[in-house]
Design a protein around this motif. Structure first.
Motif, short mmCIF file in Angstrom:
data_model
loop_
_atom_site.label_atom_id
_atom_site.label_comp_id
_atom_site.label_asym_id
_atom_site.label_seq_id
_atom_site.Cartn_x
_atom_site.Cartn_y
_atom_site.Cartn_z
N LEU A 52 97.19 22.00 51.87
CA LEU A 52 95.82 22.12 52.36
C LEU A 52 95.59 23.52 52.92
N SER A 53 96.53 24.02 53.69
CA SER A 53 96.40 25.37 54.27
C SER A 53 96.35 26.43 53.18
N ASP A 58 93.22 30.34 50.06
CA ASP A 58 92.69 30.75 48.76
C ASP A 58 91.17 30.82 48.78
N ALA A 59 90.53 29.85 49.45
CA ALA A 59 89.07 29.84 49.55
C ALA A 59 88.57 31.04 50.35
N VAL A 60 89.27 31.39 51.42
CA VAL A 60 88.88 32.56 52.22
C VAL A 60 89.01 33.84 51.40
N VAL A 61 90.09 33.94 50.64
CA VAL A 61 90.29 35.12 49.78
C VAL A 61 89.20 35.19 48.72
N ILE A 66 84.15 37.77 46.82
CA ILE A 66 82.72 37.70 46.48
C ILE A 66 81.92 38.65 47.38
N VAL A 67 82.23 38.66 48.66
CA VAL A 67 81.53 39.56 49.60
C VAL A 67 81.79 41.02 49.24
N ILE A 139 79.74 31.53 50.63
CA ILE A 139 79.88 30.33 51.45
C ILE A 139 80.36 29.14 50.62
N ALA A 140 80.06 29.13 49.33
CA ALA A 140 80.39 27.98 48.48
C ALA A 140 81.87 27.58 48.53
#
Length: 159
Positions: A52-53, A58-61, A66-67, A139-140
């Motif tokens: 999960l971590s 991975d989602a933060v990266v 994207i940013v 954010i997605a």
């Protein structure tokens, strides 16, 4: 008879000791099985938490990527607008050299200011739209991970 009673008493004591030994062995075995089961569940929970971590990181990266791409695109838009504005200012400076009357100067100035303001508003709108798109896209993945994490922790632990 007394030997028979002693033999019977000895037999009763031996049977009681054997029964106590058997009960103790059963208790130790049951505790060992429960400990192994708890240990396996703990390791599974740890593995699940680690997975999960990793997915959260991975989602933060992904969001950061994207940013960064959005910021790069915004930078390119600002640079292109600045370049176009500079070229328009140079052309306006050259046009000023050919003005022969105050009326022409006022008309030219009004038209130039209006054109410059309209270009600024249009560019600001484009940058705002890009910012909204980048924010939504960034954010997605984070939103998906928050939902997945909440669902994971909301599930009851299987016994």
């Amino acid at each position: 008879m007394p030997i028979t009673k002693i033999t019977a008493a000895t037999k009763t004591i031996e049977d009681a000791v054997a029964q106590a030994k058997q009960n103790l062995e059963g208790l130790v075995k049951a505790q060992q099985e429960q400990l192994e089961k708890a240990q396996a569940q703990l390791l599974k929970s740890y593995d699940d938490l680690a997975a999960l971590s990793k997915l959260n990181v991975d989602a933060v990266v992904q969001s950061g990527t994207i940013v960064a791409k959005g910021a790069e695109e915004a930078g390119k838009q600002v640079a292109a607008f600045t370049q176009a504005s500079l070229e328009k200012n140079v052309a306006a400076g050259k046009a000023l050299m050919g003005i022969k009357s105050v009326r022409e100067l006022i008309d030219f100035q009004n038209a130039f200011v209006k054109q410059s303001f309209d270009a600024l508003v249009a560019e600001t709108t484009k940058l705002q739209e890009l910012s909204v798109k980048v924010t939504s896209d960034a954010i997605a993945p984070l939103s998906a991970r928050v939902n997945a994490t909440v669902n994971t922790f909301a599930k009851p632990i299987a016994a």
